[in-house]
Every structure is written in structure tokens, then in C-alpha cells.
Design an enzyme around this catalytic site. Structure first.
Site, PDB file in Angstrom:
ATOM      1  N   TYR A  64      -2.248  -1.572  10.441  1.00  0.00           N
ATOM      2  CA  TYR A  64      -2.205  -1.603   8.975  1.00  0.00           C
ATOM      3  C   TYR A  64      -0.881  -1.066   8.435  1.00  0.00           C
ATOM      4  CZ  TYR A  64      -3.776  -1.231   4.134  1.00  0.00           C
ATOM      5  OH  TYR A  64      -3.888  -1.377   2.771  1.00  0.00           O
TER       6      TYR A  64
ATOM      7  N   SER B 181       0.856  -1.182   0.000  1.00  0.00           N
ATOM      8  CA  SER B 181       0.000   0.000   0.000  1.00  0.00           C
ATOM      9  C   SER B 181       0.890   1.229   0.000  1.00  0.00           C
ATOM     10  CB  SER B 181      -0.910  -0.004   1.236  1.00  0.00           C
ATOM     11  OG  SER B 181      -1.566   1.238   1.400  1.00  0.00           O
TER      12      SER B 181
END
Length: 712
Positions: free
Chosen positions: A571, A559
Site C-alpha cells: 500500500y 494517501s
């Protein structure tokens, strides 16, 4: 000022900025003798030296030690001000007891400094020699333990408006070796960056220490020396045959040389820690050691392809060398007849037995052919503006533009060459129930590839089968279950046979729980890390022999949050870890013809970014935090945070094919990229932002943050 006055003005401005920084960094915090500092990992190394150093300066040191002998030795070497506590950062019970002990001693003054120094290095070795448990062992200490200690003590630090100092490493910027160490230190960087941005308005400063290679107990010990040997002994026979005994010997030799040549001056690191605790204006990052400042950190800013070429010339890229000395390869390949020269090649009968050795020989032969050409090239410095009419006063700009254009055309041409025989190639994709994985499975199936789709649920698998051809096959796969991964690996092996697995796409992932770090618990972080990082690693290790057999592709979905961290939760650390694991794996696998690519999407509308899920997570997390934390942030902070998440969801890109097209290119192109940035927000905002100095990036990102009730 000569023909370029702007250069002089830039030099003067840079000098003034340097003087300003020099002056600010020499201002110290008053009243240090009344401030408490907790340091973890004080049995030896950096922690032990820092505890003695701060004690000598008059601070009230609270030293966390793993063993009683380590604590006793430290007490004997320091004043009565220093106090010790037994602390195991992998034990929640030990952390809770130490937190209560610290609270009793600091009282209402709070804790001025927290230094997260505890860490381990082993097990280490090429990724394929290791197991999931080897990675988890390191992650539990270096990342999860650091997070839990910080969360437990953060209210006390916030009360004092103090400092958090997290010890990362140079390999938190560029992944050089396999194992859990690099992913854990990448994760420390992510957690520290997001924490610093959240606590900025509370007056709490968070600094990261990035040492180079130093002689500490985690390197200079029998455990470190035997780690690679044990990893090699446990490796399957197939893996040993592919790598070859010479690779193992060279890897082990380089690692032993790393231990011998490590910097013995630990004060270079502890001085940086002390400055972060005592300076009025501490830095966000401290690079410690010339190897870190002059080699590894600059290397981390290079394009991945360039860095790979520099690092992949040695089987253990731990030393600041641009290539292996040929004499070392000669000794690894066995005795040679006749005289040896600096351009002789290793014996094919020795080194060339393995695929790795063959690749190294091929590169060395290419170097031999190019060396005689060097004297014939005319030096470019002999060019002058008079020789380049019509180009104006800066011919070098024109030459640079032409060169850049040629390089772009070359890249354009190479990237449009596809791999032949795609209809016979198998690709396994995880996380195919929805989102990127589902679309990619349908996309590759339409192109004729043999897709093996891993789905978490049977309804998800049935829906995918109904939308595709009979070529596509599904398997239930839970990446957090070792049993499920083993069963799926056996299922894949039956289908691919001797052809091997051409492509592995690690797409499965989750984003929640997500919230400001202080609202979360250790379990919230572990839940995300288990899926996004540990699960990805175990799936890759299980299927890597099949991918290597096909000389195929590994595509890992990270990401833009794997490049810059600006919100809390697991995350960002998990995606930073994916970047580290992928980079080290790519270095190791290039000798086998296996290519590893990283997909870095921006914000897209998928199941994991749904506004309802995020809002529900924020509200449920808020209900669990303590009254003291709620008072610090305030209800308006929560409302603004939820409103910001809704606005972000509206701006998410709904064109998922921008991401799946990148995945498809990584699988089907003869020359895939090392990294793919998908989405204009990734390319024009987040990726460029990740290259800015941390201080400037902090100002830009925190401008959008909600403001807490107890703002400093």
C-alpha cells in the site's frame, strides 16, 4: 551576545550536535574481515565499484551479476575473497537460487550486508508518450525485484543483525521526468522506511542512498539515447501534433545534455554505501552529489506550487536550471532574422505552432514586461525599526504576518471561483461501488455534472444508478485488466464526443494484503501495486487525450501513506508511486491547461480499512511465514499487532465528505490545489511528521510498534 541571545544559543547547540554526529559517524564496526555482503547489479556502475572497494577493505563480497562476462571481469579485478553469482532480480527462480547459494556460504553467521543496487532507467519520456508496459518494465526491476530480493534474504540479515542498503535516487524525493523511474524510486523510499521501522528492534539498520545525476551505464548508453526517440516515434499522431516537433527536439536536447554533464565521480556514491555498511551508526539517508544536496532535495521540501514554477520552465526538468536558455529555444524554433538579444522571444511561427510553445511564449513575454520594473522597486533592506513606529523591535515579524495574511486572503478568494458550465461537463470516476467513489458520484450528480461511474461489479453499478438521477451512467471497469480499460475508454469516447472528458478521478484502490514486510511475499506486493499504481497509470494514459481535449482535470487519490510509510505491504509503495506519477504528470500537463491534483486522505472508515478484513489478512499471512520468522517475532507480536489495528479502526473518521469535498473542489474550482490533505490526522500529524528528519520520525512512530520476541 547582542540583541538576540537565543540565536547564539541555537548556534552553539547546533555546533555541539554536529560534533556529536561527526564523532559517532567515524566509529566503525569491528571484525569487518569476517562479514559477508551481497551486492546486486555488479556488472558495472555503482555496484561494480562498490564490490571492488569493499574487497580492497577486506570484506567478503558476494557480487550478483546479470551476465557471465560482467562476473568474469569483476573477478579478474579483485582478490580471491570475492565470489560472484548470476542474479536476475526480475526472475523469482534466479533469486531463489542465489538465496540458496548465499545461505551455503554465510552459514550460521548470517549475511551482514545486502545492497540492492540493480536498476534501470529506460524507457523514459513524457508520460503520455509511454505505455503501461514501459512503466511495468522499470517497476519490475527497480521496485518489485528489490522487494523480492530483500524478502528472500532478510532472515539471513536479521540473523547477523546487519544492514540493508537500498539505492533510491534524488527523484525518489521529487519527480522530474515521466516514465516508471520516478514512481519506482518513490516506492523504494516507502519500502525502505517501513522496513527500517519494523527491523529497528531486531538491531537491523536500513539505509537509503539518494544519488544525484552520475555517469553510469543506465544513462551513458545507446539505449538511453534512443529511448526518447522510440517513445516519440510510437506516440499517436494526435499526441505529436499537440506537443510539436520543437518540444521533442528541446526535450531530447536537454536529456542529451544531462548525460554529458552528469557527475563522473562514482565514489561519492560508493563511499556513502560503504559508510552505511561499516559505520557503527549509519545514517538513514545519504544524499550524494552537490546537485542532490543543494538543489533537488531542498526543492522537495518546497510547496508543490513553488516547485512546479521552478521546474516547469523547461520541457525536460532534469538539469538544475531554473529556466531554458532563450538561445536554445531560438535554435529549436529555427533561424531568425536580425540581431538576437537576451530578451528576444522564440519565433511564433516555429515554437508557437504547438500549445506547449504558446504557453512558453506567454511566460517569456510576461518576464519581459516585468524586467523594466525591477530597478524601480525600493530595496526592503533599507527599512529600519525607526521607519516602522509601533511595531516593536522586530518589524520584520509584523511585515511577514501581514504578507502571510494577504497571501491567505488571495488564496481564499481564488479558491472560491468556480468553473462555468458544469452541467455540460463529463467526469469519470473509478471505484464507485462503495466508499469515496460512490459518495463522490452521488455528490457530483446532485450538483448537475454528467457523471460516468466506473464500477467493478454489476450490483455496485445497479445500486448507484438507483440512488442517482438519469444523468449518471455506469460502466464496468476493472483497472487491472487492459481489455476492460480499453472497452471503458471507447465507451467514454462515444459519450463525450468532441467536448472531451473534463474530469478523471482515479479512486479505485485496495489496502490488503498488509502486514509486516517480512511476513509477505512478492505476490502480495504485486497485487496491491497492480490496482493502486499500475492500474491508475493505465487508466490515465488511456483517457489523457480526452482530458487534454477538454483542458480538464485529473484527480488521483493517494494517501497520507504516500507521504510517510509506517506499515508494511504494497500500500505505501503504491501510494508513493501515485504521488510521483501525479507530480511528473502535473508538470507536463500544465502547458496544455490540464490541472492534476492529489488527494491525501488520513484514516477514514471505508471498505479497504475494515477491521475484519485487516485482521483476517494478518492471521492468514502469519500462518504462511516460516518457523524461524515466527520465532523471531513471537505470538505476542501478532496479538499486539491485531489489537493495534482494531484501535486504529475505532479512531477512523466516518465523515467521508471531507475527502469527497476535496475531490469536488479539484474538479470544479478555477484554481484547484496541487494537493489536498483530508482529515485532521493528515493535516496535524502525518503530513507534519513527513517533514521531520527520518531519525526523529522513526522514534515517534516505532514507539507505537509491538515489540518482537527476539529484540536486540
Amino acid at each position: 551576545m547582542g540583541p538576540w541571545p537565543w540565536l547564539w544559543l541555537a548556534a552553539v547547540l547546533a555546533g555541539l550536535l554536529w560534533l556529536r554526529r561527526w564523532h559517532r559517524e567515524r566509529q566503525t564496526v569491528p571484525g569487518l574481515s569476517e562479514k559477508f555482503v551481497l551486492i546486486t547489479g555488479c556488472d558495472s556502475g555503482f555496484g561494480n565499484l562498490l564490490a571492488r572497494q569493499l574487497d580492497a577493505r577486506g570484506l567478503r563480497v558476494l557480487a550478483g551479476c546479470l551476465t557471465e562476462p560482467g562476473a568474469a571481469g569483476l573477478r579478474a579485478a579483485t582478490s580471491q575473497r570475492l565470489q560472484t553469482v548470476l542474479l536476475d532480480v526480475t526472475s523469482s527462480h534466479s533469486i531463489a537460487a542465489a538465496t540458496a547459494w548465499v545461505r551455503e556460504r554465510v552459514g550460521d553467521r548470517g549475511l551482514w550486508g545486502l545492497v540492492n543496487n540493480a536498476g534501470i532507467f529506460n524507457p523514459v519520456g513524457p508520460n503520455e508518450w509511454l505505455s503501461k508496459d514501459d512503466f511495468v518494465k522499470v517497476l519490475d526491476v527497480n521496485l518489485v525485484g528489490l522487494i523480492e530480493v530483500t524478502l528472500s534474504l532478510l532472515p539471513l540479515v536479521r540473523r547477523a543483525r546487519g544492514r540493508v542498503v537500498n539505492v533510491a535516487s534524488m527523484v525518489g524525493r521529487i519527480a522530474l521526468v515521466g516514465g516508471g523511474y520516478c514512481p519506482s524510486k518513490y516506492g523504494v523510499e516507502a519500502f525502505s522506511d517501513s522496513l527500517r521501522r519494523e527491523l529497528r528492534d531486531f538491531g537491523v539498520k536500513v539505509s537509503i542512498i539518494e544519488p544525484g545525476c552520475f555517469q553510469t551505464s543506465i544513462l551513458d548508453s545507446d539505449e538511453a539515447r534512443q529511448s526518447i526517440v522510440r517513445a516519440w516515434d510510437r506516440a499517436p499522431d494526435e499526441v505529436k501534433q499537440e506537443y510539436g516537433q520543437q518540444y521533442f527536439q528541446a526535450y531530447n536536447s536537454n536529456f542529451q545534455r544531462l548525460i554529458v554533464t552528469a557527475n563522473p565521480k562514482l565514489s561519492l556514491v560508493t563511499d556513502a554505501m560503504e559508510h552505511a555498511l561499516t559505520a557503527e551508526y549509519p545514517r538513514t539517508r545519504y544524499g550524494c552529489g552537490l546537485d542532490a544536496r543543494l538543489f533537488y532535495i531542498p526543492l522537495s521540501y518546497l510547496p508543490s506550487a513553488w516547485a512546479d514554477r521552478l521546474l516547469a520552465t523547461t520541457p525536460c526538468p532534469c538539469l538544475p536550471r531554473l529556466g531554458c536558455s532563450l538561445s536554445r529555444w531560438h535554435s529549436a524554433a529555427g533561424p531568425r532574422s536580425g540581431p538576437t538579444t537576451g530578451t528576444d522571444l522564440p519565433s511564433p511561427a516555429g515554437l508557437g505552432r504547438s500549445k506547449v510553445g504558446a504557453g512558453l511564449i506567454q511566460r517569456l513575454r510576461l518576464q519581459q514586461r516585468l524586467l523594466p520594473l525591477a530597478p524601480r522597486v525600493s530595496p526592503l533592506r533599507s527599512l529600519s525599526p525607526d521607519l516602522l513606529p509601533g511595531m516593536g523591535p522586530w518589524p520584520w515579524l509584523w511585515l511577514a504576518a501581514v504578507l502571510a495574511g494577504l497571501l491567505w486572503l488571495r488564496r481564499w478568494h481564488r479558491e472560491r471561483q468556480t468553473v462555468p458550465g458544469l452541467s455540460e461537463k463529463f467526469v469519470l470516476i473509478t471505484g464507485c461501488d462503495s466508499g469515496f467513489g460512490n459518495l463522490l458520484a452521488r455528490q457530483l450528480d446532485a450538483r448537475g455534472l454528467r457523471v460516468l461511474a466506473g464500477c467493478l461489479t454489476e450490483p455496485g453499478a445497479a445500486g448507484l444508478r438507483a440512488a442517482t438521477s438519469q444523468r449518471l451512467q455506469t460502466v464496468l471497469l476493472d483497472v487491472t485488466s487492459s481489455h476492460s480499460i480499453a472497452a471503458a475508454t471507447a465507451w467514454v469516447r462515444e459519450r463525450v464526443g468532441d467536448r472531451g472528458l473534463w474530469g478523471l478521478v482515479n479512486n479505485a484502490g485496495i489496502a490488503v494484503p498488509s502486514a509486516p514486510n517480512e511476513w509477505l511475499s512478492k505476490d502480495d506486493f504485486v497485487k496491491v501495486l497492480d490496482v493502486n499504481l499500475v492500474g491508475l497509470i493505465e487508466v490515465t494514459l488511456s483517457l489523457l487525450p480526452l482530458v487534454r481535449r477538454a483542458r480538464g482535470r485529473v484527480v488521483n487519490v493517494a494517501s497520507v501513506m504516500g507521504r510517510i510509510a509506517f506499515f508494511g505491504g504494497g500500500y505505501c509503495p503504491s501510494k508513493y508511486g501515485v504521488e510521483a506519477f501525479s507530480d511528473s504528470l502535473r508538470l507536463e500537463m500544465r502547458h496544455f491547461g490540464v490541472k492534476v491534483s492529489i488527494i491525501e486522505p488520513g484514516y477514514f472508515k471505508t471498505a479497504i480499512t475494515g477491521a475484519e478484513n485487516l485482521e483476517k489478512c494478518f492471521l492468514s499471512t502469519w500462518e504462511k511465514v516460516s518457523d524461524e520468522t515466527k520465532a523471531g517475532y513471537g505470538e505476542n507480536y501478532l496479538k499486539d499487532f491485531v489489537a493495534g489495528a482494531r484501535k486504529m479502526q475505532k479512531r477512523c473518521n466516518s465523515n467521508l465528505s471531507l475527502v469527497t469535498d476535496c475531490m469536488e473542489h479539484a474538479l470544479t474550482s478555477r484554481y484547484p490545489r496541487a494537493r489536498y490533505s483530508a482529515g485532521w490526522d493528515a493535516k496535524l500529524l502525518f503530513i507534519p511528521l513527513s517533514y521531520l528528519p527520518s531519525t526523529l520520525a522513526d522514534v515517534i512512530l516505532t514507539w507505537l510498534y509491538p515489540k518482537p520476541a527476539q529484540k536486540a
